[in-house]
Motif scaffolding. Structure first.
Motif, mmCIF file in Angstrom:
data_model
loop_
_atom_site.group_PDB
_atom_site.id
_atom_site.type_symbol
_atom_site.label_atom_id
_atom_site.label_comp_id
_atom_site.label_asym_id
_atom_site.label_seq_id
_atom_site.Cartn_x
_atom_site.Cartn_y
_atom_site.Cartn_z
ATOM 1 N N ASP A 108 -14.479 -38.602 -22.464
ATOM 2 C CA ASP A 108 -13.755 -39.693 -23.123
ATOM 3 C C ASP A 108 -12.312 -39.728 -22.655
ATOM 4 O O ASP A 108 -11.684 -40.779 -22.659
ATOM 5 C CB ASP A 108 -13.761 -39.491 -24.646
ATOM 6 N N TYR A 342 -12.596 -39.271 -34.512
ATOM 7 C CA TYR A 342 -12.263 -39.158 -33.087
ATOM 8 C C TYR A 342 -10.773 -38.898 -32.960
ATOM 9 O O TYR A 342 -9.995 -39.498 -33.689
ATOM 10 C CB TYR A 342 -12.607 -40.453 -32.338
ATOM 11 N N GLN A 345 -7.682 -41.577 -33.291
ATOM 12 C CA GLN A 345 -8.151 -42.765 -34.007
ATOM 13 C C GLN A 345 -7.602 -42.728 -35.432
ATOM 14 O O GLN A 345 -7.545 -41.656 -36.054
ATOM 15 C CB GLN A 345 -9.677 -42.749 -34.015
ATOM 16 N N GLY A 370 -19.005 -51.459 -34.947
ATOM 17 C CA GLY A 370 -17.846 -50.635 -35.275
ATOM 18 C C GLY A 370 -17.983 -49.933 -36.604
ATOM 19 O O GLY A 370 -17.068 -49.247 -37.047
ATOM 20 N N GLY A 372 -19.990 -47.506 -37.266
ATOM 21 C CA GLY A 372 -20.248 -46.075 -37.112
ATOM 22 C C GLY A 372 -21.695 -45.713 -36.829
ATOM 23 O O GLY A 372 -22.044 -44.531 -36.856
ATOM 24 N N LYS A 373 -22.529 -46.714 -36.522
ATOM 25 C CA LYS A 373 -23.958 -46.425 -36.308
ATOM 26 C C LYS A 373 -24.169 -45.541 -35.074
ATOM 27 O O LYS A 373 -24.851 -44.516 -35.138
ATOM 28 C CB LYS A 373 -24.746 -47.734 -36.146
ATOM 29 N N SER A 374 -23.562 -45.945 -33.951
ATOM 30 C CA SER A 374 -23.736 -45.156 -32.726
ATOM 31 C C SER A 374 -23.124 -43.771 -32.887
ATOM 32 O O SER A 374 -23.656 -42.782 -32.379
ATOM 33 C CB SER A 374 -23.080 -45.847 -31.534
ATOM 34 N N SER A 375 -22.006 -43.713 -33.601
ATOM 35 C CA SER A 375 -21.369 -42.411 -33.815
ATOM 36 C C SER A 375 -22.318 -41.485 -34.562
ATOM 37 O O SER A 375 -22.451 -40.308 -34.214
ATOM 38 C CB SER A 375 -20.082 -42.584 -34.624
ATOM 39 N N TYR A 384 -21.120 -35.047 -30.053
ATOM 40 C CA TYR A 384 -19.885 -34.718 -30.764
ATOM 41 C C TYR A 384 -20.229 -33.782 -31.909
ATOM 42 O O TYR A 384 -21.365 -33.774 -32.389
ATOM 43 C CB TYR A 384 -19.218 -35.973 -31.337
HETATM 44 N N1 LIG Z 1 -15.742 -42.065 -27.869
HETATM 45 C C1 LIG Z 1 -14.965 -42.591 -28.808
HETATM 46 N N2 LIG Z 1 -13.681 -42.204 -28.917
HETATM 47 C C2 LIG Z 1 -12.899 -42.719 -29.871
HETATM 48 N N3 LIG Z 1 -13.293 -43.627 -30.762
HETATM 49 C C3 LIG Z 1 -14.557 -44.067 -30.717
HETATM 50 C C4 LIG Z 1 -15.461 -43.573 -29.728
HETATM 51 N N4 LIG Z 1 -16.658 -44.174 -29.918
HETATM 52 C C5 LIG Z 1 -16.496 -45.009 -30.964
HETATM 53 N N5 LIG Z 1 -15.247 -44.957 -31.458
HETATM 54 C C6 LIG Z 1 -14.734 -45.687 -32.640
HETATM 55 O O1 LIG Z 1 -15.518 -45.325 -33.737
HETATM 56 C C7 LIG Z 1 -15.849 -46.446 -34.533
HETATM 57 C C8 LIG Z 1 -17.352 -46.556 -34.698
HETATM 58 O O2 LIG Z 1 -17.940 -46.891 -33.458
HETATM 59 P P1 LIG Z 1 -19.504 -46.932 -33.231
HETATM 60 O O3 LIG Z 1 -20.098 -45.756 -33.866
HETATM 61 O O4 LIG Z 1 -19.733 -47.112 -31.765
HETATM 62 O O5 LIG Z 1 -19.917 -48.251 -34.003
HETATM 63 P P2 LIG Z 1 -21.272 -49.093 -33.982
HETATM 64 O O6 LIG Z 1 -22.265 -48.397 -33.155
HETATM 65 O O7 LIG Z 1 -21.677 -49.213 -35.413
HETATM 66 O O8 LIG Z 1 -20.930 -50.430 -33.435
HETATM 67 C C9 LIG Z 1 -15.222 -47.640 -33.860
HETATM 68 O O9 LIG Z 1 -14.044 -47.953 -34.586
HETATM 69 C C10 LIG Z 1 -14.863 -47.174 -32.470
HETATM 70 O O10 LIG Z 1 -13.646 -47.728 -32.061
#
Ligand SMILES: Nc1ncnc2c1ncn2[C@@H]1O[C@H](COP(=O)(O)OP(=O)(O)O)[C@@H](O)[C@H]1O
Ligand SMILES: [Mg+2]
Length: 582
Positions: A108, A342, A345, A370, A372-375, A384
């Motif tokens: 990242d 993160y 952030q 945004g 947090g689903k992918s997170s 992570y």
């Molecule tokens: N690798 C990363 N580093 C810093 N911030 C991140 C990273 N990936 C996602 N984010 C932040 O974390 C939040 C959640 O993102 P994400 O989980 O991708 O959302 P979704 O999948 O629901 O669209 C967002 O505000 C995004 O900006």
């Protein structure tokens, strides 16, 4: 200093070539000294005395000497090159292996241009230091020593005059070294930036074209390109300056030598041949001296580059301290009060998420982008680590699993499909799946509804995908990624908007196939289109890093909250869209 010793350690792995190189350099310098020493008899005996024996032997002696020198030079150059190339290969291998183990957070933060140029440019700098610099240090020092010996042989008094030059030359060496140190790190970074900009412009060429970013990209590139030129010119200027200064200093010393040699007290004791030998020795020494003034700097450049490589090689990889292993887990997944923040952030990406997925059930995550689903999904394969809270698989915290075993439980289709520049078959049977038979690959591709288009390709499964899958459409790429996940046949399946690029029809076909395949499997599915997850065992609605609603489709509709609102919006879109698509 530690870096320096460590770098030498790499070279020391090839002791025989080091020895051959050293041997070669010793002979190289020795022959040069002998030759310069021979100038005296050449002049005095050949031309002044005209001694017939010397006239016969001298040409033979010269050919003989230079035959020896030829072998010596070859050994020195080849031996050192051999060590240098081996060191490059080893370092490259070590850095690349380390890259593969670094935690996702590193990727990242470090620009990919820097990571690439480390393997191309920085490694070469090290090779340069470990061969050229060592050659200069050893061969040129020996040459200087040999020449001083020749001079001492003819006249100790005149030789002493040389030492007038010593402090001045040391001063030059010091100044050059200091400047190099300051510049070389900057050059290294600028090469990384060049790589990075090219990489972006090349991979983003379509965006650059449509949004007419050519001018901006060119400007961005020119800036870095120019910076690189300026920095390199600074090095060149430093080099050129040191050459001139050394030359002037040496000329002064030479003038002094001539001045004293021609004093009446000296001129009688010295033959013209001896004087010529002495002068030639001085002149031969000059280029070596010049190189020696910048060798420390060259070395430093290499050592700085090596320090950068060692920094990466020594970086801790992903933490993998657990010892729990299982061949096939039950697939019970539990998150307890998980917080993920993160770095840099403002707000937490996950803010106290608790979730239970029973074995063999499908959990759907929905919510705005945004939220947090992918997170959340990326915590399961431990891309992570959560800042607090815990995640358990089969009741065992993730950190207690070995990474290898944990990841072997997971099949994952990410938001961005990753295909390698290889055949479709190899992309489906990637990595640990490489042993799969053709039938298994075909079955997986079938289930992912991919066989239909693969059959139409001229080479079928053997067709190439192009770099990053550029030869395929977005939907085709996604189907290959799904086939890859299905082939893995893992107890946990994570689908992060895995069907977003597919039309409704293909998506439904895959859903059906998945429905059959997904029995006995725990599935975490992130979906944009709500129609695809209506049958999930539980639907979890996320917003701003929190779970705001959970339940089945019916329950959530009845609740008439976030989910119902999302559903209403999409339903009206679908109704509006269907007559057009029919
Ligand atoms: N690798 C990363 N580093 C810093 N911030 C991140 C990273 N990936 C996602 N984010 C932040 O974390 C939040 C959640 O993102 P994400 O989980 O991708 O959302 P979704 O999948 O629901 O669209 C967002 O505000 C995004 O900006
Ligand atoms: Mg996402």
């Amino acid at each position: 200093m530690a870096t320096y010793r460590r770098l030498l350690g790499y070279a020391a792995r090839h002791p025989w070539w080091a020895l051959a190189g050293l041997f070669g350099m010793v002979f190289d310098a020795a022959v040069a000294a002998v030759f310069v020493r021979l100038i005296q008899p050449m002049l005095d005996t050949l031309f002044i005395e005209r001694n017939p024996q010397t006239i016969f032997w001298m040409p033979l002696l010269i050919v003989g000497l230079f035959l020896i020198r030829g072998v010596a030079t070859f050994l020195a150059d080849y031996g050192l090159a051999r060590i240098g190339r081996n060191v490059v290969e080893t370092l490259r291998g070590e850095v690349f292996s380390r890259y593969l183990l670094l935690p996702t957070r590193h990727y990242d933060h470090e620009p990919s241009g820097q990571m690439i140029s480390r393997l191309t440019y920085t490694v070469e700098q090290v090779a340069h230091a470990s061969t050229n610099a060592i050659k200069v240090m050893v061969l040129d020092s020996l040459t200087v020593i040999g020449m001083i010996a020749v001079m001492l042989y003819f006249s100790a008094r005149l030789t002493l005059l040389l030492f007038v030059m010593a402090p001045l030359i040391a001063l030059v060496a010091w100044a050059v070294g200091r400047r190099y140190r300051r510049i070389s790190g900057k050059i290294q970074r600028s090469v990384g930036s060049v790589t990075g900009v090219v990489d972006e412009a090349v991979s983003g060429q379509r965006v650059v074209k449509v949004y007419q970013g050519q001018a901006a990209e060119r400007e961005r590139f020119n800036e870095i390109n120019e910076r690189n030129r300026k920095l390199n010119l600074k090095i060149a200027a430093t080099n050129a300056m040191s050459t001139s200064v050394v030359q002037v200093v040496a000329a002064c010393a030479l003038a002094l030598v001539i001045f004293f040699a021609t004093r009446p007290s000296m001129i009688t004791t010295m033959s013209p041949g001896a004087f010529m030998s002495l002068i030639t020795a001085m002149l031969t020494m000059l280029p070596s001296l010049k190189r020696l003034t910048s060798v420390q700097a060259m070395m430093q450049r290499g050592v700085a580059a090596a320090a950068d490589l060692f920094h990466i090689i020594d970086m801790p990889g992903e933490t993998d301290t657990g010892s729990h292993e299982a061949t096939h887990c039950r697939g019970e997944l539990e998150l307890r009060e998980v917080v993920l923040h993160y770095p840099g952030q403002a707000r937490a990406a996950l803010d106290g998420v608790s979730l239970h997925c029973a074995p063999g059930t499908v959990t759907a995550l929905v919510g705005r982008s945004g939220s947090g689903k992918s997170s959340l999904a990326s915590l399961i394969p431990r891309f992570y680590e959560p800042d607090s809270g815990s995640i358990l698989l089969d009741g065992v915290p993730l950190q207690e699993w070995t990474l290898r075993s944990l990841r072997s439980q997971i099949a994952w289709v990410g938001q961005q499909v990753v295909l390698f520049n290889d055949s479709i078959a190899h992309n489906i049977a990637f990595g640990g799946l490489a042993g799969a038979t053709e039938q298994q690959i075909e079955a997986a591709a079938d289930a992912a509804n991919a066989m239909e288009f693969i059959r139409q390709l001229p080479e079928g499964l053997a067709s190439q995908t192009g770099e990053g899958g550029t030869l395929l459409s977005g939907g085709q790429r996604q189907r290959i990624a799904i086939a890859r996940a299905l082939l893995k046949n893992a107890p946990l399946l994570i689908l992060d908007e895995a069907t977003s690029a597919l039309d409704t029809e293909s998506e439904r076909l895959i859903q059906d196939a998945l429905g059959r395949l997904l029995q006995n499997r725990t599935v975490l599915v992130i979906a944009h289109r709500l129609s695809t997850i209506e049958h999930a065992d539980q639907i979890v609605v996320m917003d701003a890093g929190r779970i705001v609603e959970r339940g089945t489709h019916r329950e959530l509709l009845a609740l008439d909250g976030h989910y119902a609102a999302l559903h209403r919006v999409q339903f009206s879109e679908d109704v509006a869209a269907s007559p057009a698509s029919a």
